[in-house]
Design a protein around this motif. Structure first.
Motif, short mmCIF file in Angstrom:
data_model
loop_
_atom_site.label_atom_id
_atom_site.label_comp_id
_atom_site.label_asym_id
_atom_site.label_seq_id
_atom_site.Cartn_x
_atom_site.Cartn_y
_atom_site.Cartn_z
N PRO A 174 -0.72 0.79 11.47
CA PRO A 174 0.66 1.59 10.91
C PRO A 174 0.38 2.77 10.23
O PRO A 174 1.05 3.95 10.07
CB PRO A 174 1.40 0.47 10.33
CG PRO A 174 0.64 -0.75 10.77
CD PRO A 174 -0.75 -0.49 11.18
N ALA A 187 3.08 8.36 0.92
CA ALA A 187 4.12 7.71 1.82
C ALA A 187 3.46 6.84 2.80
O ALA A 187 4.25 5.76 3.24
CB ALA A 187 4.83 9.04 2.34
N ALA A 190 2.91 3.63 1.36
CA ALA A 190 4.09 2.61 1.01
C ALA A 190 4.67 2.38 2.13
O ALA A 190 5.33 0.95 1.94
CB ALA A 190 5.05 3.78 0.30
N TYR A 191 4.63 2.87 3.30
CA TYR A 191 5.33 2.56 4.42
C TYR A 191 4.44 1.80 5.65
O TYR A 191 4.96 0.95 6.35
CB TYR A 191 6.21 3.56 5.09
CG TYR A 191 7.34 4.08 4.59
CD1 TYR A 191 7.35 4.90 3.56
CD2 TYR A 191 8.46 3.68 5.36
CE1 TYR A 191 8.82 5.19 2.80
CE2 TYR A 191 9.68 4.12 4.96
CZ TYR A 191 9.57 4.82 3.57
OH TYR A 191 10.93 5.47 3.23
N GLY A 192 3.29 2.04 5.46
CA GLY A 192 2.35 1.33 6.51
C GLY A 192 1.32 0.38 6.04
O GLY A 192 1.05 -0.71 6.66
N PRO A 195 3.37 -3.13 3.04
CA PRO A 195 3.87 -4.18 3.66
C PRO A 195 3.04 -5.02 4.38
O PRO A 195 3.19 -6.12 4.36
CB PRO A 195 4.94 -3.39 4.53
CG PRO A 195 4.67 -2.09 4.50
CD PRO A 195 3.79 -1.74 3.77
N VAL A 196 1.92 -4.53 5.19
CA VAL A 196 0.89 -5.33 5.67
C VAL A 196 0.05 -6.10 4.73
O VAL A 196 -0.15 -7.47 4.71
CB VAL A 196 0.04 -4.42 6.50
CG1 VAL A 196 -1.20 -5.27 6.85
CG2 VAL A 196 0.55 -3.51 7.51
N LEU A 198 0.76 -6.85 1.49
CA LEU A 198 1.30 -7.39 0.17
C LEU A 198 1.16 -8.80 -0.22
O LEU A 198 0.86 -9.38 -0.91
CB LEU A 198 3.39 -7.12 0.31
CG LEU A 198 3.64 -7.48 -1.05
CD1 LEU A 198 3.39 -6.58 -2.18
CD2 LEU A 198 5.24 -7.31 -0.87
N THR A 268 7.00 -13.85 -0.61
CA THR A 268 6.58 -12.44 0.34
C THR A 268 6.02 -12.70 1.65
O THR A 268 5.94 -11.78 2.22
CB THR A 268 5.42 -11.84 -0.35
OG1 THR A 268 4.42 -13.01 -0.53
CG2 THR A 268 5.71 -11.61 -1.94
N ALA A 269 6.03 -13.89 2.21
CA ALA A 269 5.64 -14.25 3.54
C ALA A 269 6.63 -13.54 4.56
O ALA A 269 7.71 -13.43 4.37
CB ALA A 269 5.44 -15.74 3.76
#
Lengths: 269, 272
Positions: A174, A187, A190-192, A195-196, A198, A268-269
């Motif tokens: 991502p 960016a 933060a976007y790719g 989230p993976v 966390l 967070t899952a």
């Protein structure tokens, strides 16, 4: 057909065993010593003083204050560690390097930053927190502040390294895709990447917080406040009941950390 | 000229020669389908167009320049004008659909806007519109790991539509979408390209989709271009030759083998 991986695997196993064996020799590790009757008696006497537990109101009040202080040291230390670790881990993470997919000519600029950052992280964590604590006790005097700084620096080094490993080990596609469609490094992170990574970040950070609670206890012994300082006093006064009460508080703290970790992982899952 | 390749060769680090001396010119506003058996080099070709891979040798021009001669900032700007739909959308599982779609504009947004959008989505209406075109507007606030493979692929298309690129590349964008919807998605991509006059290059597994929607078909095999023709001039024999390595079965949408003796494929390129 033979499995082509068989030979390398066998060799690797042999190397690991050969490396581990001298370790036991060098440390004179011998489980038999534990069961020697004389040693058993000494250990038994020591453990015997642990009961009954010290439960006087005065001591419990003192204990509560030290416990809160320990939690505060661990939490404040971790906050410093995280603030330090995040930028460092971003600098060190290779998947965020645009030069890998971008114009090849400025691949050096990334390395200029990465190598010193990696070295700084190594330096921070290679010196044990107790040594940092001794340094800071001299600098800022006896008390919790020294513990906070010591945890902040050592754990900052550890978190920075592990954060970047978590970032690397997750699916980096991502992030790379976002970089390939022209987005900036932060960016794309933060976007790719975030989230993976966390859930793993959160659970590792909570685990480290648990370690920080224990570390703050050890540092208390050299005068950096909290439960450790209390424990050191109790030990010196040979009051085993107080020591065992403090140990039970440790157990409760670790259980608390475990619960918080499980809770956060669910969120967070 | 949107894209041009001259004697482009790409060799993977493991030594596989995926693209073997390709010459190609694609003008602005053209709509091209790339077909061929699996492993023919379709994806590598698209990744070369997307400036994600650097040719081992040969000259490559994308959107008016050699991307590999540009400095960092200029290459970033070029990349933000290229939209790539991946076969397996590279979207984090925990990300919400709205975020995944809005991420299409990260290349053009300043950093603060991208970060602000994580706190509260800055363009819900825009994301919703693109999802509606993919017929999944109801999934706007769903998490991506709650979607089926086909729905996720359509989120990937919606992201690129939201990006509004000058060059749309799609790598088997509907491999997990059912036939009727596939037709709709490919149609939507074509309509977008026509409406905005931008270039669309799609690699497709289903030959019938390619022949139906695209005025120019490129057949690729073993890293080389076998034919480059409008669909009306492609014969069944050419297709059979192209897919000779796959038991001479020409893949179609419903995955029913197309019986080659009967020339049963509709060939009706959409007029632009």
């Amino acid at each position: 057909m033979r499995d082509p991986a068989a030979l390398p695997r066998l060799a690797l196993t042999a190397v690991i065993v050969l490396l581990l064996w001298p370790g036991f020799k060098l440390t004179e590790f011998d489980p038999g010593v534990l069961f020697d009757p004389r040693n058993r008696e000494v250990m038994g006497k020591f453990l015997g003083t642990f009961f009954p537990l010290a439960l006087s109101a005065d001591f419990l009040r003192l204990l509560l204050k030290s416990t809160l202080e320990t939690l505060a040291i661990a939490t404040a230390g971790m906050t410093i560690a995280m603030t330090m670790a995040f930028p460092f881990s971003l600098m060190v993470t290779r998947s965020l390097s645009v030069s890998r997919i971008g114009p090849g000519n400025d691949a050096w600029s990334g390395r200029w930053l990465r190598v010193p950052a990696r070295f700084a992280l190594m330096f921070f964590r290679s010196i044990p927190e107790i040594v940092w604590a001794l340094v800071f006790v001299r600098a800022v005097g006896l008390g919790p502040a020294a513990g906070v700084l010591a945890i902040g620096i050592t754990y900052g080094g550890m978190l920075g390294k592990v954060y970047s490993e978590i970032f690397e080990s997750g699916d980096t596609r991502p992030t790379v895709t976002l970089l390939e469609s022209g987005s900036g490094r932060l960016a794309a992170f933060a976007y790719g990447m975030l989230p993976v990574a966390l859930p793993e970040l959160v659970s590792y950070t909570v685990y480290r917080w648990e370690c920080a609670v224990r570390a703050s206890v050890i540092m208390g012994v050299v005068g950096a406040g909290g439960l450790g300082q209390q424990m050191e006093l109790s030990m010196r006064m040979l009051s085993g009941g107080e020591v065992s009460t403090i140990l039970i508080v440790f157990l409760l703290l670790v259980m608390l950390a475990d619960t918080v970790s499980a809770l956060l992982r669910k969120v967070t899952a | 000229m949107s894209l041009s390749l001259e004697q482009v060769i790409f060799v993977h680090p493991n030594g596989t020669r995926a693209v073997n001396g390709v010459n190609l010119n694609i003008g602005a506003g053209e709509r091209v389908a790339v077909i061929g058996p699996s492993g023919a080099g379709k994806t590598t070709l698209l990744r070369l167009f997307a400036t994600a891979l650097r040719p081992t040798s040969g000259a490559l021009n994308v959107l008016g320049g050699d991307p590999w001669r540009l400095d960092r900032g200029a290459l970033r700007r070029t990349r933000s004008r290229i939209g790539m739909v991946h076969q397996a959308p590279p979207i984090p599982a925990r990300q919400r659909v709205v975020t995944a779609v809005l991420a299409g504009r990260l290349g053009r947004w300043p950093l603060w806007k991208g970060l602000a959008s994580l706190i509260y989505p800055v363009d819900i209406a825009g994301a919703r519109e693109m999802l509606a075109r993919m017929q999944i507007a109801d999934k706007l606030f769903e998490r991506c790991d709650r979607l089926s493979g086909g729905q996720l692929q359509r989120v990937g298309v919606a992201r690129v539509l939201y990006q509004r690129p000058d060059l749309i590349l799609t790598d088997e964008p509907v491999s997990a979408v059912d036939p009727a919807l596939s037709d709709h998605v490919i149609g939507e991509l074509n309509r977008e390209a026509i409406a905005r006059g931008v270039t669309l290059i799609a690699s497709l597994h289903a030959v019938d989709l390619a022949l139906h929607w695209f005025p120019r078909i490129i057949g690729v095999k073993a890293g080389e271009i076998v034919f480059d023709l409008p669909p009306v001039r492609i014969t069944d024999d050419m297709l059979r030759d192209l897919y000779a390595s796959e038991l001479a079965v020409v893949p179609t949408q419903a995955n029913e083998p197309l019986s080659m003796p009967a020339p049963g494929i509709r060939r009706k390129p959409l007029c632009s």
